[in-house]
Write an enzyme that holds these catalytic residues in place. Structure first.
Site, PDB file in Angstrom:
ATOM      1  NE  ARG A   1     -59.249  46.136  31.586  1.00  0.00           N
ATOM      2  CZ  ARG A   1     -60.421  46.569  31.116  1.00  0.00           C
ATOM      3  NH1 ARG A   1     -61.422  45.732  30.954  1.00  0.00           N
ATOM      4  NH2 ARG A   1     -60.594  47.840  30.801  1.00  0.00           N
TER       5      ARG A   1
ATOM      6  CE1 TYR B   1     -67.164  49.715  20.837  1.00  0.00           C
ATOM      7  CE2 TYR B   1     -68.774  48.492  19.549  1.00  0.00           C
ATOM      8  CZ  TYR B   1     -67.555  48.548  20.194  1.00  0.00           C
ATOM      9  OH  TYR B   1     -66.721  47.448  20.192  1.00  0.00           O
TER      10      TYR B   1
HETATM   11  P1  NDP Z   1     -61.955  45.282  27.358  1.00  0.00           P
HETATM   12  O1  NDP Z   1     -62.909  46.231  27.981  1.00  0.00           O
HETATM   13  O2  NDP Z   1     -61.822  43.917  27.900  1.00  0.00           O
HETATM   14  O3  NDP Z   1     -60.489  45.954  27.308  1.00  0.00           O
HETATM   15  C1  NDP Z   1     -60.349  47.259  26.831  1.00  0.00           C
HETATM   16  C2  NDP Z   1     -58.888  47.609  26.741  1.00  0.00           C
HETATM   17  O4  NDP Z   1     -58.778  48.946  26.205  1.00  0.00           O
HETATM   18  C3  NDP Z   1     -58.201  47.623  28.098  1.00  0.00           C
HETATM   19  O5  NDP Z   1     -56.876  47.151  27.935  1.00  0.00           O
HETATM   20  C4  NDP Z   1     -58.192  49.109  28.462  1.00  0.00           C
HETATM   21  O6  NDP Z   1     -57.113  49.493  29.290  1.00  0.00           O
HETATM   22  C5  NDP Z   1     -57.995  49.726  27.094  1.00  0.00           C
HETATM   23  N1  NDP Z   1     -58.412  51.127  27.049  1.00  0.00           N
HETATM   24  C6  NDP Z   1     -59.637  51.650  27.243  1.00  0.00           C
HETATM   25  N2  NDP Z   1     -59.611  52.992  27.118  1.00  0.00           N
HETATM   26  C7  NDP Z   1     -58.324  53.320  26.849  1.00  0.00           C
HETATM   27  C8  NDP Z   1     -57.645  54.537  26.620  1.00  0.00           C
HETATM   28  N3  NDP Z   1     -58.287  55.708  26.622  1.00  0.00           N
HETATM   29  N4  NDP Z   1     -56.312  54.506  26.382  1.00  0.00           N
HETATM   30  C9  NDP Z   1     -55.634  53.321  26.365  1.00  0.00           C
HETATM   31  N5  NDP Z   1     -56.227  52.128  26.570  1.00  0.00           N
HETATM   32  C10 NDP Z   1     -57.551  52.131  26.820  1.00  0.00           C
HETATM   33  O7  NDP Z   1     -62.374  45.243  25.818  1.00  0.00           O
HETATM   34  P2  NDP Z   1     -62.171  44.113  24.695  1.00  0.00           P
HETATM   35  O8  NDP Z   1     -60.895  43.418  24.892  1.00  0.00           O
HETATM   36  O9  NDP Z   1     -63.416  43.353  24.602  1.00  0.00           O
HETATM   37  O10 NDP Z   1     -62.117  45.048  23.399  1.00  0.00           O
HETATM   38  C11 NDP Z   1     -60.912  45.365  22.722  1.00  0.00           C
HETATM   39  C12 NDP Z   1     -61.272  46.035  21.414  1.00  0.00           C
HETATM   40  O11 NDP Z   1     -62.091  45.164  20.645  1.00  0.00           O
HETATM   41  C13 NDP Z   1     -62.059  47.332  21.578  1.00  0.00           C
HETATM   42  O12 NDP Z   1     -61.659  48.260  20.604  1.00  0.00           O
HETATM   43  C14 NDP Z   1     -63.489  46.878  21.328  1.00  0.00           C
HETATM   44  O13 NDP Z   1     -64.297  47.941  20.894  1.00  0.00           O
HETATM   45  C15 NDP Z   1     -63.277  45.825  20.270  1.00  0.00           C
HETATM   46  N6  NDP Z   1     -64.367  44.880  20.148  1.00  0.00           N
HETATM   47  C16 NDP Z   1     -64.732  44.092  21.201  1.00  0.00           C
HETATM   48  C17 NDP Z   1     -65.776  43.200  21.053  1.00  0.00           C
HETATM   49  C18 NDP Z   1     -66.250  42.326  22.161  1.00  0.00           C
HETATM   50  O14 NDP Z   1     -67.293  41.665  21.963  1.00  0.00           O
HETATM   51  N7  NDP Z   1     -65.571  42.248  23.302  1.00  0.00           N
HETATM   52  C19 NDP Z   1     -66.491  43.054  19.774  1.00  0.00           C
HETATM   53  C20 NDP Z   1     -65.999  43.930  18.739  1.00  0.00           C
HETATM   54  C21 NDP Z   1     -64.979  44.794  18.933  1.00  0.00           C
HETATM   55  P3  NDP Z   1     -57.243  49.454  30.915  1.00  0.00           P
HETATM   56  O15 NDP Z   1     -57.314  48.002  31.258  1.00  0.00           O
HETATM   57  O16 NDP Z   1     -55.991  50.081  31.385  1.00  0.00           O
HETATM   58  O17 NDP Z   1     -58.492  50.167  31.238  1.00  0.00           O
END
Ligand code: NDP
Length: 239
Positions: free
Chosen positions: A12, A147
């Protein structure tokens, strides 16, 4: 043989955009997910990659995931440590379990994934690792202490590991996004998101594709002499 990339949390949001972008760049992409099996499998089908379930906070599952990628693709050129979870609330209300979940996924997960891929990258004498931090890891976010701590740790790990594995031909860089329009931020609600867009000098929230462009650049030959760096797609929200 096409080069291979592993994107954690590729089902995602930012991870899915990164997986699509790297596939467009010519990589075979392994799309890791924790729970979103259907999304990961649909994406893998779309880009001709492979979907792989593994919880990045579990070192045994991470090792199994990397072994599977190597069995299937025989090489691993790119690791993008993108999987992450957020937790918002007062520090005093945070349970030990909440803290462990954030640290386990956002920081331990990066350690486990880097450790698992390095023997292969060192054998290949080349590889590129991109970690995903956050602007809160740079400046700290109220009500996001765990975080922020985990994401600051990711930047520290990136810089230290870059020094350690540079002599082996491996680069380690970080992208540190601002507010990106994904499911992670939906809990903030439309009003808060509009306000954040207004506060951003470039006047909008970032898209997952904005971040994917930065990752693609850091994985490209144009970034061959960059390591230990933090690239911040944040629209100027923190400078
Ligand atoms: P989303 O919540 O949209 O997606 C998170 C993703 O991480 C999903 O694919 C989920 O998998 C996966 N995930 C969560 N926990 C695990 C785990 N234990 N093992 C494997 N996969 C896992 O988040 P974003 O796309 O927004 O964020 C992606 C990255 O960017 C993160 O590290 C976030 O901290 C960072 N980030 C995001 C920001 C934002 O504003 N959105 C800003 C700054 C940083 P599943 O779908 O299977 O649950």
């Amino acid at each position: 043989m096409a080069k291979t990339a592993l994107v954690t949390g590729g089902s995602r949001g930012i991870g899915a955009a990164v997986a699509r972008r790297l596939a467009a760049d010519g990589y075979q992409v392994a799309v890791n997910y924790a729970a979103s099996r259907e999304k990961a499998e649909a994406l893998a089908g779309e880009i001709g990659g492979m979907a792989l379930q593994a919880d990045v906070s579990d070192p045994v599952q991470v090792k199994g995931m990397v072994d599977t990628v190597l069995e299937k693709f025989c090489q691993l050129d790119i690791l993008v440590c993108n999987a992450g979870v957020a937790w918002q609330g007062l520090l005093q209300d945070m349970t030990d379990g909440d803290w462990r979940r954030v640290m386990g996924t956002d920081l331990d997960g990066v350690f486990y994934c880097c450790r698992a891929v390095l023997p292969q990258m060192i054998r290949q004498k080349q590889g590129k690792i991109v970690t995903v931090s956050s602007m809160w890891g740079q400046v700290g976010g109220a009500c996001e202490a765990a975080y922020s701590a985990a994401k600051a740790g990711v930047i520290g790990l990136t810089k230290a590991l870059a020094k350690e594995v540079g002599p082996s031909g491996i680069t380690v860089n970080c992208v540190s996004p601002g507010v990106i329009d994904t499911e992670m931020n939906q809990a903030l609600g439309p009003q808060a998101l509009d306000q954040l867009a207004e506060e951003t000098p470039l006047g909008r929230l970032g898209s997952a594709e904005d971040v994917a462009e930065c990752v693609s650049f850091l994985c490209s030959p144009a970034a061959d002499f960059l390591t230990g760096q933090v690239l911040a797609p944040n629209g100027g929200l923190i400078i």
